[in-house]
Every structure is written in C-alpha cells, then in structure tokens.
Motif scaffolding. Sequence first.
Motif, PDB file in Angstrom:
ATOM      1  N   THR A  69       0.812  -1.217   0.000  1.00  0.00           N
ATOM      2  CA  THR A  69       0.000   0.000   0.000  1.00  0.00           C
ATOM      3  C   THR A  69       0.848   1.271   0.000  1.00  0.00           C
ATOM      4  N   ASN A  70       2.150   1.146   0.208  1.00  0.00           N
ATOM      5  CA  ASN A  70       3.030   2.313   0.276  1.00  0.00           C
ATOM      6  C   ASN A  70       3.489   2.713  -1.124  1.00  0.00           C
ATOM      7  N   PRO A  71       3.190   3.959  -1.550  1.00  0.00           N
ATOM      8  CA  PRO A  71       3.571   4.407  -2.899  1.00  0.00           C
ATOM      9  C   PRO A  71       5.071   4.327  -3.182  1.00  0.00           C
ATOM     10  N   ASN A  73       5.887   1.639  -5.630  1.00  0.00           N
ATOM     11  CA  ASN A  73       5.297   1.634  -6.972  1.00  0.00           C
ATOM     12  C   ASN A  73       6.345   1.632  -8.068  1.00  0.00           C
ATOM     13  N   ILE A 103       6.825  11.131  -3.439  1.00  0.00           N
ATOM     14  CA  ILE A 103       5.812  10.332  -4.124  1.00  0.00           C
ATOM     15  C   ILE A 103       4.915  11.209  -4.991  1.00  0.00           C
ATOM     16  N   LEU A 123       1.756  10.957  -5.321  1.00  0.00           N
ATOM     17  CA  LEU A 123       0.421  11.136  -4.746  1.00  0.00           C
ATOM     18  C   LEU A 123       0.338  12.331  -3.805  1.00  0.00           C
TER      19      LEU A 123
END
Length: 332
Positions: free
Chosen positions: A71-73, A76, A277, A279
């Motif tokens: 769940t941690n960007p 990615n 990140i 986001l």
Amino acid sequence: MNITISDLSKMTGLAKSTISGVLNNKEGFSEKTRQKVLQTAAQYGYVPNEIARGLTSRFTKTIGLLIKDITNPFYNHITKGVQEVAAEHGYTVFLCSSGEDHKMEVEQIQAMVGKRVDGLIIAPLLEEVSFDHIYALKRKKLPFVLLGNIPGLDCDTVEFDDYSGGKQVTEHLLQKGHTRIGFVNGLNTSKAGKLRFAAFQDTLFAHSITTDPKYIFKEAKSLSDGYAIGNQLIAMEDRPTALVCFDDVIAMGVIKAFDNAGLKVPDNLSVTGFDDIELAIFPLTTVSIPTLEAGKALAQTLIDRIMQERVSKSKHIVFEQKLIPRASVKQL
C-alpha cells in the motif's frame, strides 16, 4: 478450462512426447505433424504452463519480488522498474508483500521458492529480526538480490544513502532558522529510519542543538499515524517549529491534521518528508529517492546472476538521495 498436453494428444491422436516436442520447437518432426499440433493448440487456446515446463528445464522464467508494504507508494516505481527489465528478458514477476511482518516475510519467501522461481528480489526487514531465512537462500545457491544490506552476508545488494538524505533535510531546516525540530520515525525494523534519525541527531549535535524527547515519535507507518501525531503536536503549547517525517505519507497525515484544526503548514509548522511520491497533493519539501532506477538495477543484477554473467564477487549499488525544497518549510 485450461487445455493440457494430454488433451492435445487425445485431439490429434499423437503421443504426448510428440506434442511436447513440437511445442518446444524441437527437431525431428515432419511439417505435417508440426502444423497439426500447432493448429490444434491455437484452435483450442493452449497456454503453456511455464512452471511445469521448468520441471524439465533449467529455468522457469519467473522471479519473485517481495516488498514490505504493497500500500506504500514508495514501492510503486521499484515494482515498475523490476517489471520493465524482467519483461525485456522474458521473465514474469511474482509480487508479494510481507506487510512489514517478519513471519510473513519468511513464509512468502518459502512460497516463492516452492514455485521454483529462478531468483528473488527481497526488500527485507533489516533491524531487530533474524536473517536465518536469507542465509538459507545463500546455502541453497538460489540467486537473490537485497534492497538493503545485511552485515556479514556476502550477496548482491541495492541500497539508498539514507544517512545523506537525513543530513540534507536537517541542514535545510537549520538554514531556514529552525532549531526546535521534531522527528517522526518509521518502524523499529527499518534500517532507513535508523540511519535517517542518526543523521538528524548528528547534524543537530554538530550545531550544538539538543533534541527534546517529546518531539520524537516512533513506529509510524501510515497516513493515520501521521494524523494522530499531528493532533498530538496541535495539543502542545510549545510545539516544534519544524518536523522531519520518515516518509511523505506520514507527512501528509500531519498536514491533514493541522488543516482540519484550522492551522496551516508552514505557517504553524514546517513539515518535510522522504520519497517524493507522486500522490502528494501538497507542495511538500522532501527527499527524492530514485526508486525506478533502483528497481531496474535490482532486476538487472538478479538476471545477470541467474544467467551467470557475473560469477565472481557480489555487486553493491548505492543510490544517492536528493533534497527537493518546496513550500512546506517556513523561513524564520
């Protein structure tokens, strides 16, 4: 329903060994036989089972990627980099997450070994845990690369200079006139957190500044943790003027808490993060980490090791971190 070699054998009236030989592009079969097998396979949508194929060959053309938190960007671009390089070499990536849990890390590695992957890329917990399962991989001579390093273990590694990142962000706050600075650390199992906090303390000490223990927060890992810490800071009468957060997600939680209380960053608190990140919806001062490049390096290093293109000493790659100043730090 998946079509098997046995099914194709029944459909064509040919032996399973003939079907397998044609599908694996082996010689010794007539063009008529070859076309009969290939046309039937195409007609019924036969898809080769790469793992089963690996039972009779040296490689399964699969690699395992174990990250800490899906769940941690932060992960990615690491995952993207691994997948890009793996695809270039015809490899499929099995992605797993330990959830920052040591038992789960061990179980996921065992599961991927059971799937007969050709190699593993592992982002392991690096503090306050045992490494027996990693040493077991070494004894099995299964190729693997670590994101991070384990002291005393000779293996391929890719890592980030977290100490430098911690020093850069602390010096930036000092240059902006901040001396009352807090720190939000990650989990105790994180070596990155340990190095960043050490750099934070060392840099303050070099400027004859002591850290107030009440400004230090530990075991944070999520947006909600950052939000809770933000509320603790809001309740303080003499809160710090600046706060270094272990990552951008935690920092955004702190900013959200202040915003909900009618307070503003950086007017009421300067906040910094790590990871840069995509986001982040706030112009956050942060430390950029080249995760895409690291992901590519992890995959290429592993594939080189699998293909025995480097059979000598282990490879160690260190990526630098870079401060990205934005609008979340106030000049005092």
